[in-house]
Design an enzyme around this catalytic site. Structure first.
Site, PDB file in Angstrom:
ATOM      1  N   GLY A  52       0.773  -1.245   0.000  1.00  0.00           N
ATOM      2  CA  GLY A  52       0.000   0.000   0.000  1.00  0.00           C
ATOM      3  C   GLY A  52       0.800   1.290   0.000  1.00  0.00           C
ATOM      4  O   GLY A  52       0.250   2.350   0.296  1.00  0.00           O
ATOM      5  N   TRP A  54       1.973   3.052  -2.545  1.00  0.00           N
ATOM      6  CA  TRP A  54       1.477   4.016  -3.548  1.00  0.00           C
ATOM      7  C   TRP A  54       0.101   4.545  -3.141  1.00  0.00           C
ATOM      8  O   TRP A  54      -0.174   5.735  -3.269  1.00  0.00           O
ATOM      9  CB  TRP A  54       1.410   3.357  -4.925  1.00  0.00           C
ATOM     10  CG  TRP A  54       2.758   3.186  -5.585  1.00  0.00           C
ATOM     11  CD1 TRP A  54       3.968   3.169  -4.953  1.00  0.00           C
ATOM     12  CD2 TRP A  54       3.028   3.017  -6.975  1.00  0.00           C
ATOM     13  NE1 TRP A  54       4.972   2.995  -5.874  1.00  0.00           N
ATOM     14  CE2 TRP A  54       4.433   2.891  -7.122  1.00  0.00           C
ATOM     15  CE3 TRP A  54       2.229   2.939  -8.119  1.00  0.00           C
ATOM     16  CZ2 TRP A  54       5.043   2.713  -8.373  1.00  0.00           C
ATOM     17  CZ3 TRP A  54       2.835   2.756  -9.358  1.00  0.00           C
ATOM     18  CH2 TRP A  54       4.224   2.648  -9.482  1.00  0.00           C
ATOM     19  N   ASP A  71      -5.001  -6.042  -5.650  1.00  0.00           N
ATOM     20  CA  ASP A  71      -3.829  -6.911  -5.505  1.00  0.00           C
ATOM     21  C   ASP A  71      -4.312  -8.317  -5.174  1.00  0.00           C
ATOM     22  O   ASP A  71      -5.396  -8.503  -4.641  1.00  0.00           O
ATOM     23  CB  ASP A  71      -2.897  -6.406  -4.392  1.00  0.00           C
ATOM     24  CG  ASP A  71      -1.466  -6.900  -4.563  1.00  0.00           C
ATOM     25  OD1 ASP A  71      -0.581  -6.075  -4.861  1.00  0.00           O
ATOM     26  OD2 ASP A  71      -1.222  -8.120  -4.411  1.00  0.00           O
ATOM     27  N   ASP A  87      -6.865 -11.603  -8.566  1.00  0.00           N
ATOM     28  CA  ASP A  87      -5.742 -11.897  -9.464  1.00  0.00           C
ATOM     29  C   ASP A  87      -6.098 -11.335 -10.838  1.00  0.00           C
ATOM     30  O   ASP A  87      -7.016 -11.842 -11.500  1.00  0.00           O
ATOM     31  CB  ASP A  87      -5.574 -13.428  -9.518  1.00  0.00           C
ATOM     32  CG  ASP A  87      -4.516 -13.868 -10.505  1.00  0.00           C
ATOM     33  OD1 ASP A  87      -3.957 -13.014 -11.227  1.00  0.00           O
ATOM     34  OD2 ASP A  87      -4.256 -15.088 -10.559  1.00  0.00           O
ATOM     35  N   ASP A 112       2.219  -1.124 -10.421  1.00  0.00           N
ATOM     36  CA  ASP A 112       3.532  -1.536  -9.914  1.00  0.00           C
ATOM     37  C   ASP A 112       3.571  -3.066  -9.866  1.00  0.00           C
ATOM     38  O   ASP A 112       4.371  -3.651  -9.150  1.00  0.00           O
ATOM     39  CB  ASP A 112       3.690  -0.944  -8.496  1.00  0.00           C
ATOM     40  CG  ASP A 112       5.138  -0.818  -8.055  1.00  0.00           C
ATOM     41  OD1 ASP A 112       6.032  -0.861  -8.927  1.00  0.00           O
ATOM     42  OD2 ASP A 112       5.379  -0.678  -6.849  1.00  0.00           O
ATOM     43  N   LYS A 152       5.257  -0.002 -14.198  1.00  0.00           N
ATOM     44  CA  LYS A 152       6.598  -0.554 -14.021  1.00  0.00           C
ATOM     45  C   LYS A 152       6.921  -1.511 -15.161  1.00  0.00           C
ATOM     46  O   LYS A 152       6.046  -2.247 -15.617  1.00  0.00           O
ATOM     47  CB  LYS A 152       6.606  -1.349 -12.701  1.00  0.00           C
ATOM     48  CG  LYS A 152       7.990  -1.864 -12.300  1.00  0.00           C
ATOM     49  CD  LYS A 152       7.955  -3.165 -11.527  1.00  0.00           C
ATOM     50  CE  LYS A 152       7.419  -3.139 -10.148  1.00  0.00           C
ATOM     51  NZ  LYS A 152       8.308  -2.539  -9.169  1.00  0.00           N
TER      52      LYS A 152
END
Ligand SMILES: C[S@@+](CC[C@H](N)C(=O)[O-])C[C@H]1O[C@@H](n2cnc3c(N)ncnc32)[C@H](O)[C@@H]1O
Length: 196
Positions: A52, A54, A71, A87, A112, A152
């Site tokens: 957490g 971000w 997540d 997922d 990310d 990312k």
């Protein structure tokens, strides 16, 4: 268990001291300092959000309007963060997350996402490109005109193809490596601005 190599890491120690949930907090902080992206009125989608860092940056530091975080691993609650545990590689979870987002469109998609490295470059590169495509697919569906995507990536031979593809949809694309990203890692961030 925390790997030994992290314990002496400057950003890891600082994140613990400041209670920032993860050292990733510094990466989004640096990205924002460099590109001046986030504003209070914004609604943001945060992919691969746990633990957490971000989301915390957006919720407490910027104080954005709302955050939709996802997540595969549970994330502790935060003010203005709507967390969905799922997922994103699973089509049902993916669709449920899209339906979970109350705003028709958002100002930003940030990702990310990273899976555990397999040790096999081909597999890791495939997984990384897969995450990039998920973040891009969500951007196509949910970004407002003028919005932005931060994602990312791990340096790999297919990255130029991905950048070429998204450059048809964003006016400006930059690549950035924050100081808080370990110099030996292949990790970089794509900042794609001004969604068309
Ligand atoms: C580098 S961490 C993210 C750190 C986070 N940005 C922060 O600031 O704390 C990468 C995250 O991607 C998540 N992830 C990996 N595979 C995923 C998947 N298939 N769907 C959703 N999240 C996933 C991991 O569980 C992990 O929490």
């Amino acid at each position: 268990m925390i790997k030994k190599k992290y314990l002496n890491d400057f950003y890891y120690k600082k994140s613990k001291k400041l209670n920032l949930r993860s050292r990733s907090w510094f990466k989004i902080y640096e990205i924002n300092n460099k590109f001046n992206l986030f504003k209070k009125y914004m609604n943001v989608i945060d992919l691969g959000s746990s633990p957490g860092g971000w989301s915390l940056f957006l919720s407490k530091y910027i104080k954005v309007n709302s955050i939709y975080a996802c997540d595969i691993i549970y994330m502790k609650s935060l003010y203005n963060v709507n967390f969905f545990k799922g997922d994103l590689n699973n089509i049902n979870d993916y669709n449920n997350f899209i339906n979970f987002i109350k705003h028709d469109k958002v100002n930003a998609v940030i990702s990310d996402m990273l899976s555990n490295t397999s040790g096999f470059k081909l597999i890791d590169n495939y997984n990384n490109i897969n995450f990039l495509n998920i973040a891009f697919k969500i951007s196509l569906k949910k970004l407002l005109k003028g919005g932005f995507l931060i994602t990312k990536f791990l340096q790999n031979p297919n990255i130029n193809l991905f950048i070429k593809k998204i450059s048809l949809y964003f006016n400006e694309i930059k690549i950035f490596k924050p100081n808080s990203s370990k110099s030996f890692s292949r990790e970089f961030y794509i900042i794609a601005k001004n969604f068309l």
